[in-house]
Motif scaffolding. Structure first.
Motif, PDB file in Angstrom:
ATOM      1  N   ALA A 202      43.172 -17.229  51.579  1.00 43.00           N
ATOM      2  CA  ALA A 202      42.203 -18.210  52.071  1.00 43.00           C
ATOM      3  C   ALA A 202      41.070 -17.537  52.838  1.00 43.00           C
ATOM      4  O   ALA A 202      39.898 -17.910  52.691  1.00 43.00           O
ATOM      5  N   VAL A 203      41.402 -16.548  53.656  1.00 40.91           N
ATOM      6  CA  VAL A 203      40.367 -15.833  54.411  1.00 40.91           C
ATOM      7  C   VAL A 203      39.428 -15.095  53.461  1.00 40.91           C
ATOM      8  O   VAL A 203      38.199 -15.127  53.619  1.00 40.91           O
ATOM      9  N   ALA A 204      39.995 -14.440  52.445  1.00 44.25           N
ATOM     10  CA  ALA A 204      39.161 -13.722  51.472  1.00 44.25           C
ATOM     11  C   ALA A 204      38.217 -14.683  50.755  1.00 44.25           C
ATOM     12  O   ALA A 204      37.026 -14.378  50.551  1.00 44.25           O
ATOM     13  N   ALA A 205      38.721 -15.853  50.367  1.00 45.25           N
ATOM     14  CA  ALA A 205      37.871 -16.838  49.703  1.00 45.25           C
ATOM     15  C   ALA A 205      36.784 -17.350  50.640  1.00 45.25           C
ATOM     16  O   ALA A 205      35.623 -17.532  50.234  1.00 45.25           O
ATOM     17  N   ALA A 206      37.139 -17.551  51.904  1.00 50.83           N
ATOM     18  CA  ALA A 206      36.163 -18.044  52.875  1.00 50.83           C
ATOM     19  C   ALA A 206      35.062 -17.019  53.137  1.00 50.83           C
ATOM     20  O   ALA A 206      33.896 -17.388  53.342  1.00 50.83           O
ATOM     21  N   VAL A 207      35.419 -15.740  53.115  1.00 50.38           N
ATOM     22  CA  VAL A 207      34.398 -14.698  53.270  1.00 50.38           C
ATOM     23  C   VAL A 207      33.401 -14.783  52.120  1.00 50.38           C
ATOM     24  O   VAL A 207      32.178 -14.658  52.316  1.00 50.38           O
ATOM     25  N   GLY A 208      33.903 -15.005  50.897  1.00 51.13           N
ATOM     26  CA  GLY A 208      33.013 -15.140  49.752  1.00 51.13           C
ATOM     27  C   GLY A 208      32.063 -16.317  49.897  1.00 51.13           C
ATOM     28  O   GLY A 208      30.855 -16.191  49.626  1.00 51.13           O
ATOM     29  N   LEU A 209      32.567 -17.445  50.333  1.00 47.45           N
ATOM     30  CA  LEU A 209      31.724 -18.615  50.533  1.00 47.45           C
ATOM     31  C   LEU A 209      30.705 -18.375  51.642  1.00 47.45           C
ATOM     32  O   LEU A 209      29.539 -18.783  51.521  1.00 47.45           O
ATOM     33  N   HIS A 210      31.138 -17.726  52.704  1.00 46.38           N
ATOM     34  CA  HIS A 210      30.235 -17.401  53.813  1.00 46.38           C
ATOM     35  C   HIS A 210      29.113 -16.480  53.330  1.00 46.38           C
ATOM     36  O   HIS A 210      27.944 -16.652  53.699  1.00 46.38           O
ATOM     37  N   SER A 211      29.471 -15.538  52.469  1.00 54.08           N
ATOM     38  CA  SER A 211      28.485 -14.601  51.949  1.00 54.08           C
ATOM     39  C   SER A 211      27.432 -15.316  51.105  1.00 54.08           C
ATOM     40  O   SER A 211      26.241 -14.977  51.158  1.00 54.08           O
ATOM     41  N   LEU A 212      27.840 -16.298  50.323  1.00 51.49           N
ATOM     42  CA  LEU A 212      26.886 -17.052  49.506  1.00 51.49           C
ATOM     43  C   LEU A 212      25.828 -17.732  50.370  1.00 51.49           C
ATOM     44  O   LEU A 212      24.670 -17.891  49.954  1.00 51.49           O
ATOM     45  N   ARG A 213      26.217 -18.098  51.559  1.00 54.40           N
ATOM     46  CA  ARG A 213      25.292 -18.797  52.466  1.00 54.40           C
ATOM     47  C   ARG A 213      24.418 -17.844  53.266  1.00 54.40           C
ATOM     48  O   ARG A 213      23.292 -18.190  53.630  1.00 54.40           O
TER      49      ARG A 213
END
Length: 299
Positions: A202-213
């Motif tokens: 979940a943390v790894a996925a959230a980092v990806g979403l954060h990066s998109l923003r």
């Protein structure tokens, strides 16, 4: 006399888990990157040193607080083995705490000093309070979150808000690893090990979403993806082994992997904030940390 001094220095290195501090500077660097590198270069450089002092203080205080339990479960540690006295460990913890808060004040003034003071309070509360259960994990997670926020205070409090998402992601990882670490001696449940693996994903996925923003360019996005992928694969591999075999030694290895995994996670967060070179630099310390932690256990 010389041999005795060398032995004492080695004992102090083991007391504070010195090599594990290589996982600390990335916290404040990720926070500083997310805040747009506020303040002076001197201030940004001092904050990782302040963080390291507070981390080492926590390690020394942990062994002071757990000395009776360690006498049964880990008699090889410095205090139960008689190599370091409990009074010395407490003094080391107090001295390093004062140094950490003082360095933070020198780096970022009142805001940094207040943040470092809150971090120190959380460290002492965790070590001297009950470590088991959700409260213990949350308290430990708060120390890493505050460490990330500390990096954003070099220029005062203007950039603190932008550091909150990276702080939350580091805190989530830390809470997961802290919960898993409870089984380092006697083992844990399959459900607990599985929960840590799910949290890592979940943390790894959230980092990806954060990066998109937040990523301002392609280089930042590519480095973020690479480092978050490295974080996920290395930490998850060890945690999945603990899911299959949740005994003490396997859980201990998974905990160590989780501690080391902070480094690529921090690097990914710095890259996502537009500092891919800093992210790669943080991640580059991982092999050194892995080698050093073979000499002195981080747990």
């Amino acid at each position: 006399m010389g041999l005795r001094l060398v032995t004492r220095l080695r004992d102090l290195v083991e007391l504070v888990r010195a090599p594990a501090a290589l996982t600390v500077p990335g916290d404040s660097l990720a926070g500083a990157a997310s805040a747009g590198w506020p303040g002076s270069a001197r201030g940004v450089a001092l904050l990782p040193v302040a963080s390291t002092c507070l981390y080492w203080a926590g390690m020394a205080l942990n062994d002071y607080a757990d000395r009776e339990q360690d006498a049964v479960e880990r008699p090889e540690r410095p205090i139960p083995s008689g190599r370091i006295t409990a009074r010395t460990a407490l003094g080391v913890a107090a001295g390093l705490t004062a140094a950490g808060v003082g360095l933070a004040a020198a780096a970022g003034g009142r805001t940094a000093a207040v943040t470092a003071g809150a971090l120190a309070a959380a460290v002492w509360a965790y070590d001297l309070g009950p470590k088991t259960g959700a409260l213990g994990a949350a308290t430990m997670a708060s120390t890493r979150a505050l460490d990330v926020v500390l990096g954003a205070t070099a220029g005062g409090g203007a950039g603190v808000r932008r550091s909150l998402v990276p702080a939350a992601l580091v805190a989530g990882h830390t809470a997961s690893i802290t919960s898993l670490s409870r089984g380092e001696v006697h083992g844990t449940s399959t459900a607990s090990a599985r929960g840590s693996a799910v949290a890592t994903a979940a943390v790894a996925a959230a980092v990806g979403l954060h990066s998109l923003r937040t990523s301002p360019n392609r280089a930042s996005g590519v480095v973020t993806a690479a480092l978050s992928g490295l974080y996920a694969t290395t930490v998850l591999a060890a945690q999945l082994k603990a899911v299959r075999s949740p005994d003490g030694p396997t859980v201990r290895r998974a905990t160590g992997a989780g501690i080391r995994g902070l480094v690529p996670l921090q690097g990914a967060l710095a890259a996502a904030a537009g500092s891919p070179a800093v992210g790669l630099g943080v991640a580059a310390s991982a092999p050194v940390g892995r080698w050093a932690m073979k000499m002195v256990s981080p747990t």
